[in-house]
Design a protein around this motif. Structure first.
Motif, PDB file in Angstrom:
ATOM      1  N   PHE A  14     -12.170   8.028  -1.655  1.00 39.48           N
ATOM      2  CA  PHE A  14     -12.329   6.570  -1.601  1.00 39.48           C
ATOM      3  C   PHE A  14     -10.936   6.006  -1.328  1.00 39.48           C
ATOM      4  N   GLY A  15     -10.839   5.138  -0.323  1.00 42.77           N
ATOM      5  CA  GLY A  15      -9.509   4.660   0.092  1.00 42.77           C
ATOM      6  C   GLY A  15      -8.961   5.553   1.202  1.00 42.77           C
ATOM      7  N   GLY A  16      -9.869   6.060   2.029  1.00 42.88           N
ATOM      8  CA  GLY A  16      -9.481   7.017   3.082  1.00 42.88           C
ATOM      9  C   GLY A  16      -8.639   6.416   4.185  1.00 42.88           C
ATOM     10  N   THR A  17      -8.602   5.066   4.269  1.00 35.12           N
ATOM     11  CA  THR A  17      -7.764   4.445   5.303  1.00 35.12           C
ATOM     12  C   THR A  17      -6.427   3.984   4.714  1.00 35.12           C
ATOM     13  N   GLY A  18      -6.215   4.237   3.438  1.00 30.97           N
ATOM     14  CA  GLY A  18      -5.037   3.693   2.759  1.00 30.97           C
ATOM     15  C   GLY A  18      -3.771   4.533   2.941  1.00 30.97           C
ATOM     16  N   ASP A  19      -2.706   3.977   2.420  1.00 28.96           N
ATOM     17  CA  ASP A  19      -1.371   4.559   2.554  1.00 28.96           C
ATOM     18  C   ASP A  19      -1.278   5.936   1.886  1.00 28.96           C
ATOM     19  N   LEU A  20      -1.806   6.048   0.679  1.00 28.19           N
ATOM     20  CA  LEU A  20      -1.704   7.311  -0.057  1.00 28.19           C
ATOM     21  C   LEU A  20      -2.426   8.433   0.701  1.00 28.19           C
ATOM     22  N   GLY A  48     -13.769   4.194   3.805  1.00 28.18           N
ATOM     23  CA  GLY A  48     -12.939   3.001   3.999  1.00 28.18           C
ATOM     24  C   GLY A  48     -13.821   1.827   4.358  1.00 28.18           C
ATOM     25  N   ARG A  49     -13.195   0.671   4.454  1.00 28.56           N
ATOM     26  CA  ARG A  49     -13.972  -0.542   4.729  1.00 28.56           C
ATOM     27  C   ARG A  49     -13.910  -0.907   6.207  1.00 28.56           C
ATOM     28  N   ARG A  50     -12.835  -0.419   6.837  1.00 25.73           N
ATOM     29  CA  ARG A  50     -12.647  -0.834   8.228  1.00 25.73           C
ATOM     30  C   ARG A  50     -13.633  -0.145   9.152  1.00 25.73           C
ATOM     31  N   ARG A  89     -18.062   4.451   6.412  1.00 23.69           N
ATOM     32  CA  ARG A  89     -17.680   3.062   6.171  1.00 23.69           C
ATOM     33  C   ARG A  89     -18.612   2.426   5.151  1.00 23.69           C
ATOM     34  N   GLN A  90     -18.025   1.814   4.146  1.00 24.51           N
ATOM     35  CA  GLN A  90     -18.822   1.050   3.189  1.00 24.51           C
ATOM     36  C   GLN A  90     -17.895   0.229   2.296  1.00 24.51           C
ATOM     37  N   ASP A  91     -18.457  -0.793   1.679  1.00 22.09           N
ATOM     38  CA  ASP A  91     -17.711  -1.521   0.666  1.00 22.09           C
ATOM     39  C   ASP A  91     -17.996  -0.850  -0.682  1.00 22.09           C
ATOM     40  N   PHE A  92     -17.002  -0.821  -1.555  1.00 22.01           N
ATOM     41  CA  PHE A  92     -17.176  -0.120  -2.842  1.00 22.01           C
ATOM     42  C   PHE A  92     -18.303  -0.718  -3.691  1.00 22.01           C
ATOM     43  N   SER A  93     -18.601  -1.985  -3.460  1.00 17.07           N
ATOM     44  CA  SER A  93     -19.611  -2.615  -4.313  1.00 17.07           C
ATOM     45  C   SER A  93     -21.022  -2.505  -3.724  1.00 17.07           C
ATOM     46  N   ILE A 153      -8.447  10.229 -10.728  1.00 11.74           N
ATOM     47  CA  ILE A 153      -8.060   8.821 -10.874  1.00 11.74           C
ATOM     48  C   ILE A 153      -6.560   8.701 -10.634  1.00 11.74           C
ATOM     49  N   GLU A 154      -6.194   7.844  -9.697  1.00  8.58           N
ATOM     50  CA  GLU A 154      -4.767   7.619  -9.423  1.00  8.58           C
ATOM     51  C   GLU A 154      -4.163   6.746 -10.523  1.00  8.58           C
ATOM     52  N   LYS A 155      -2.873   6.721 -10.569  1.00  4.31           N
ATOM     53  CA  LYS A 155      -2.212   5.819 -11.517  1.00  4.31           C
ATOM     54  C   LYS A 155      -2.173   4.412 -10.921  1.00  4.31           C
TER      55      LYS A 155
HETATM   56  N1  LIG Z   1       0.819   4.709  -1.688  1.00  5.49           N
HETATM   57  C1  LIG Z   1       1.456   5.500  -2.506  1.00  5.49           C
HETATM   58  O1  LIG Z   1       2.456   6.140  -2.170  1.00  5.49           O
HETATM   59  C2  LIG Z   1       0.963   5.675  -3.924  1.00  5.49           C
HETATM   60  C3  LIG Z   1       1.723   6.459  -4.808  1.00  5.49           C
HETATM   61  C4  LIG Z   1       1.265   6.665  -6.100  1.00  5.49           C
HETATM   62  C5  LIG Z   1       0.064   6.093  -6.501  1.00  5.49           C
HETATM   63  N2  LIG Z   1      -0.652   5.315  -5.635  1.00  5.49           N
HETATM   64  C6  LIG Z   1      -1.919   4.749  -6.100  1.00  5.49           C
HETATM   65  O2  LIG Z   1      -2.945   5.137  -5.198  1.00  5.49           O
HETATM   66  C7  LIG Z   1      -3.896   4.104  -5.074  1.00  5.49           C
HETATM   67  C8  LIG Z   1      -4.043   3.724  -3.598  1.00  5.49           C
HETATM   68  O3  LIG Z   1      -2.830   3.201  -3.121  1.00  5.49           O
HETATM   69  P1  LIG Z   1      -2.566   2.929  -1.571  1.00  5.49           P
HETATM   70  O4  LIG Z   1      -1.125   2.600  -1.454  1.00  5.49           O
HETATM   71  O5  LIG Z   1      -3.105   4.018  -0.716  1.00  5.49           O
HETATM   72  O6  LIG Z   1      -3.436   1.579  -1.339  1.00  5.49           O
HETATM   73  P2  LIG Z   1      -3.819   0.889   0.042  1.00  5.49           P
HETATM   74  O7  LIG Z   1      -2.959   1.366   1.147  1.00  5.49           O
HETATM   75  O8  LIG Z   1      -3.885  -0.578  -0.215  1.00  5.49           O
HETATM   76  O9  LIG Z   1      -5.309   1.424   0.321  1.00  5.49           O
HETATM   77  C9  LIG Z   1      -6.429   0.915  -0.344  1.00  5.49           C
HETATM   78  C10 LIG Z   1      -7.683   1.565   0.212  1.00  5.49           C
HETATM   79  O10 LIG Z   1      -8.809   1.029  -0.473  1.00  5.49           O
HETATM   80  C11 LIG Z   1      -9.764   0.582   0.484  1.00  5.49           C
HETATM   81  N3  LIG Z   1     -10.493  -0.553  -0.066  1.00  5.49           N
HETATM   82  C12 LIG Z   1      -9.980  -1.590  -0.772  1.00  5.49           C
HETATM   83  N4  LIG Z   1     -10.982  -2.404  -1.169  1.00  5.49           N
HETATM   84  C13 LIG Z   1     -12.136  -1.867  -0.706  1.00  5.49           C
HETATM   85  C14 LIG Z   1     -13.496  -2.220  -0.807  1.00  5.49           C
HETATM   86  N5  LIG Z   1     -13.895  -3.307  -1.484  1.00  5.49           N
HETATM   87  N6  LIG Z   1     -14.394  -1.423  -0.233  1.00  5.49           N
HETATM   88  C15 LIG Z   1     -14.042  -0.306   0.443  1.00  5.49           C
HETATM   89  N7  LIG Z   1     -12.751   0.085   0.586  1.00  5.49           N
HETATM   90  C16 LIG Z   1     -11.814  -0.691   0.011  1.00  5.49           C
HETATM   91  C17 LIG Z   1      -8.966   0.209   1.691  1.00  5.49           C
HETATM   92  O11 LIG Z   1      -9.826   0.247   2.793  1.00  5.49           O
HETATM   93  P3  LIG Z   1      -9.584  -0.675   4.111  1.00  5.49           P
HETATM   94  O12 LIG Z   1      -8.105  -0.595   4.363  1.00  5.49           O
HETATM   95  O13 LIG Z   1     -10.397   0.008   5.139  1.00  5.49           O
HETATM   96  O14 LIG Z   1     -10.000  -2.050   3.754  1.00  5.49           O
HETATM   97  C18 LIG Z   1      -7.914   1.328   1.698  1.00  5.49           C
HETATM   98  O15 LIG Z   1      -8.471   2.494   2.241  1.00  5.49           O
HETATM   99  C19 LIG Z   1      -3.419   2.965  -5.964  1.00  5.49           C
HETATM  100  O16 LIG Z   1      -4.032   3.098  -7.233  1.00  5.49           O
HETATM  101  C20 LIG Z   1      -1.930   3.225  -6.100  1.00  5.49           C
HETATM  102  O17 LIG Z   1      -1.400   2.713  -7.316  1.00  5.49           O
HETATM  103  C21 LIG Z   1      -0.220   5.108  -4.358  1.00  5.49           C
END
Ligand SMILES: NC(=O)c1ccc[n+]([C@@H]2O[C@H](COP(=O)([O-])OP(=O)(O)OC[C@H]3O[C@@H](n4cnc5c(N)ncnc54)[C@H](OP(=O)(O)O)[C@@H]3O)[C@@H](O)[C@H]2O)c1
Length: 503
Positions: A14-20, A48-50, A89-93, A153-155
Motif C-alpha cells: 500500500f503506497g506503491g507510488t510513494g517515495d519509500l 496506489g491512487r494514481r 489502483r484504488q483509494d484506501f477507503s 507497519i512503517e514508523k
Molecule cells: N520516504 C522515506 O524515506 C521514509 C522513511 C522512513 C519511513 N517512512 C514512512 O513510510 C510511509 C510512507 O512514506 P512516503 O514518503 O513513501 O509517503 P508518500 O511519498 O507521500 O507516499 C504515500 C503513498 O500513499 C498513497 N496514498 C495516500 N493516500 C491514499 C489514498 N487515500 N488511497 C490510496 N493511496 C493513497 C499515495 O498514492 P498516490 O501518490 O498514488 O496518491 C502514495 O503511494 C510513512 O509512514 C513514512 O513516515 C518513509
C-alpha cells in the motif's frame, strides 16, 4: 530466531507510488532478486491512487531501481522480477477496491503457487494505517486459517502513548502480535545487528561492560540535511518523535541489555524491554534540567548557505518544532547504576554520522598521570553509519627518545573498502518478514515503554511555554547541549567528524 521458511507469498505494497517504495522497497526487492534470495513463488501488487497501467508502473520503478539499487541493473534479473510486479489502483477507503484486490490476490496465488500467503506492507502516511487494517479485517483478507498473513507497519507508530495504544488495538483486531511487523529500519542496519555480537562474542568487551569500568555512553545521530520536502510531516513530529522514540532508544537498548538466555526472538526482545522499563523516569524538573531542544537557524553546510528551519517549505514561521535534541538519562539497574547515557540527534549538523561512544573510566593517578597530566580516556566507538565499524582509542608511548604518551586509534571499517557492499536495511527486513522472523522489528511493549519515556518530555514542552534554543546550521546544536555535558565535566565525542592526527 523463530522462522518459518516457507517464503512463498504475494506482497501487497500500500503506497506503491510513494517515495519509500521507489527509493527503498522496490530497490531492496531487486537486490534480493539479484542475490538469488527471493523465492520463486513470489509476486508483488503495488497499490496506489494514481491512474496508471502496470506497464507504466514497471517503467517508473525501473528508473528507481537504476538510481537506488546497490547492484547494477541486470536486465534479465529485472525482467524476471518486474514481470511479477503489478499495479492496482484504488483509494484506501474504497470497499470495492478491496474486493477487487482480493480477487486479484486469489488469481496471483494460483498463478504463482503462493498458498494464500501474504505480506501487507503499509508504506503510507500513519493516518491511513487504521483504515487499511480495518478494511483488510472487514474483507477477511487478514484471515490466516489456511496460510500466513503478515502486516508491516512503517514508523511512526502513533504520536504518543495514547494514540499508539489505540492504533495497536485496531491492528490487533485483525492481526495477532506475532504477525505484526513494526518497522524501525535502524534495526536492519548491519552494525545494529552487530552490537550483540561485539558485546557477547568478545571476551575483552563483555566483562568490562558495566558501571565499574564505563564512565558514560553517548549515542549520537547527526544529519547534514534539513527537513527537505518533509516540512508538513516534520512539523508534527520533531526530533523527539521522529528519532528518539524509535531509533535512538533502540540503539540504547541494544547497548545496555543483558545477555539473552538464547537467540530466540522473544528472548532478545524480553531483554530489550527490561532496559526500557529501567529508564529513569523523567520528572518535569529533570526534563528542564537534562533535556535540551534546539532548532536550526540559517548557516553553512559544506560552504553552502542554507536557510533556517522556519524558512523551510510547509514550516510555520514561528514554529517551535525541535530539529535537535540532547538529553541525559540513566538505566536504573545493577549493571548501569550511576552511568549517564547521553543521547543527541539533530539536523543540519557538520557531519552525517550515527555512533555509540563508550567512554571508559580513568585509571588511578599513580604512574604516568603526575608527570604527564590528564590523558585522553579509552574509547570504544561503534560506528553505525555512514561508516560501519569499530573505533578504539587507547594510550601508548610516542616513538622516540621523549616520554610522551599519546592517544592512538584502531579504526576498523567494514564498508570502506572497494568491493564491500553492505545490504540495505530494507533488504534484510523484507526478507525477515517473508521468512517470519520478527527479531529485528519492535514488539508492542517496546513501543509502549518508548512512548512513556518520550511522552514525559513532550508533556513538559507542551505545558511550559519556553523558547526553543537556536543553533546555526553547520554546528553541533545549541550551546546548552555542550553545557549539559560540561556540567558533568564531560564533552561530546564527534568521532565521525574528527580524524585524529596525534602521531
Ligand atoms: N520516504 C522515506 O524515506 C521514509 C522513511 C522512513 C519511513 N517512512 C514512512 O513510510 C510511509 C510512507 O512514506 P512516503 O514518503 O513513501 O509517503 P508518500 O511519498 O507521500 O507516499 C504515500 C503513498 O500513499 C498513497 N496514498 C495516500 N493516500 C491514499 C489514498 N487515500 N488511497 C490510496 N493511496 C493513497 C499515495 O498514492 P498516490 O501518490 O498514488 O496518491 C502514495 O503511494 C510513512 O509512514 C513514512 O513516515 C518513509
Amino acid at each position: 530466531m523463530s522462522t518459518n521458511l516457507n517464503l512463498s507469498c504475494v506482497m501487497v505494497i500500500f503506497g506503491g507510488t510513494g517515495d519509500l517504495t521507489h527509493r527503498k522497497l522496490i530497490p531492496a526487492l531487486y537486490n534480493l532478486k539479484y542475490e538469488g534470495i527471493l523465492p520463486d513463488n513470489f509476486a508483488v501488487i503495488s497499490v496506489g491512487r494514481r491512474e496508471k497501467t502496470t506497464e507504466t508502473y514497471r517503467n517508473e520503478i525501473y528508473e528507481s531501481v537504476k538510481s537506488f539499487s546497490r547492484f547494477k541493473m541486470d536486465d534479465e534479473k529485472w525482467k524476471e522480477l518486474s514481470e511479477r510486479i503489478y499495479y492496482h489502483r484504488q483509494d484506501f477507503s474504497d470497499d470495492d477496491g478491496y474486493i477487487r484486490l482480493n480477487d486479484f490476490l486469489n488469481e496471483l496465488d494460483k498463478k504463482y503457487n503462493t498458498n494464500g500467503n501474504r505480506v501487507y506492507y503499509l508504506a503510507v502516511a500513519p493516518e491511513s494505517f487504521e483504515t487499511i487494517v480495518g478494511k483488510l479485517h472487514k474483507h477477511c483478507m487478514a484471515d490466516n486459517s489456511n496460510s500466513w498473513r503478515r502486516v508491516v507497519i512503517e514508523k511512526p507508530f502513533g504520536r504518543d502513548l495514547k494514540s499508539a495504544q489505540f492504533l495497536n488495538q485496531k491492528i490487533n483486531e485483525a492481526f495477532a502480535e506475532k504477525d505484526i511487523y513494526r518497522i524501525d529500519h535502524y534495526l536492519g542496519k548491519e552494525m545494529l545487528q552487530n552490537i550483540m555480537v561485539i558485546r557477547f562474542a568478545n571476551a575483552f568487551f563483555e566483562p568490562i561492560w558495566n558501571n565499574r569500568f564505563i564512565d558514560n555512553i553517548q549515542i549520537s545521530s547527526s544529519e547534514m540535511v534539513g527537513v527537505e520536502n518533509r516540512g508538513g510531516y516534520y512539523e508534527k513530529a520533531g526530533a523527539l518523535r521522529d528519532m528518539v522514540q524509535n531509533h535512538m532508544l533502540q540503539l540504547l537498548t541494544l547497548t545496555a541489555m543483558e545477555p539473552p538466555v538464547n537467540l530466540e526472538t522473544e528472548s532478545i526482545r524480553d531483554e530489550k524491554v527490561k532496559v526500557l522499563r529501567s529508564l529513569q523516569v523523567l520528572t518535569p524538573e529533570l526534563v528542564k534540567k537534562n533535556v535540551v531542544r534546539g532548532q536550526y537557524g540559517p548557516g553553512k553546510i559544506e560552504g553552502r548557505g542554507v536557510p533556517g528551519y522556519r524558512e523551510e517549505e510547509r514550516v510555520s514561521p514561528d514554529s517551535k518544532t525541535e530539529t535537535f535534541i540532547a538529553l541525559k538519562t540513566y538505566v536504573e539497574n545493577f549493571r548501569w547504576s550511576g552511568v549517564p547515557f547521553y543521547i543527541r540527534t539533530g539536523k543540519r549538523m557538520p557531519a552525517k554520522s550515527t555512533e555509540i561512544v563508550i567512554q571508559f573510566k580513568p585509571l588511578p593517578e599513580i604512574l604516568y598521570f603526575k608527570e604527564y597530566g590528564i590523558m585522553e580516556p579509552n574509547l570504544l566507538v561503534i560506528k553505525v553509519q555512514p561508516q560501519e565499524g569499530i573505533f578504539l582509542q587507547f594510550n601508548a608511548k610516542r616513538p622516540g627518545t621523549s616520554n610522551i604518551i599519546v592517544p592512538v586509534q584502531m579504526d576498523f571499517c567494514q564498508n570502506c573498502h572497494a568491493g564491500s557492499n553492505s545490504p540495505e536495511a530494507y533488504e534484510r527486513l523484507l526478507y525477515d518478514v517473508m521468512r517470519g522472523d520478527s527479531t529485528l522489528f519492535t514488539r508492542w511493549d517496546e513501543v509502549e515503554h518508548s512512548w512513556r519515556f518520550v511522552d514525559n518530555i513532550a508533556q513538559v514542552w507542551n505545558d511550559e511555554n519556553t523558547e526553543i534554543s537556536k543553533y546555526e546550521s553547520g554546528k553541533w546544536g545549541p550551546k546548552e547541549a555542550d553545557e549539559l555535558l560540561a556540567r558533568d565535566n564531560r564533552k561530546w565525542w564527534n568521532i565521525g567528524e574528527v580524524s585524529f592526527k596525534n602521531i
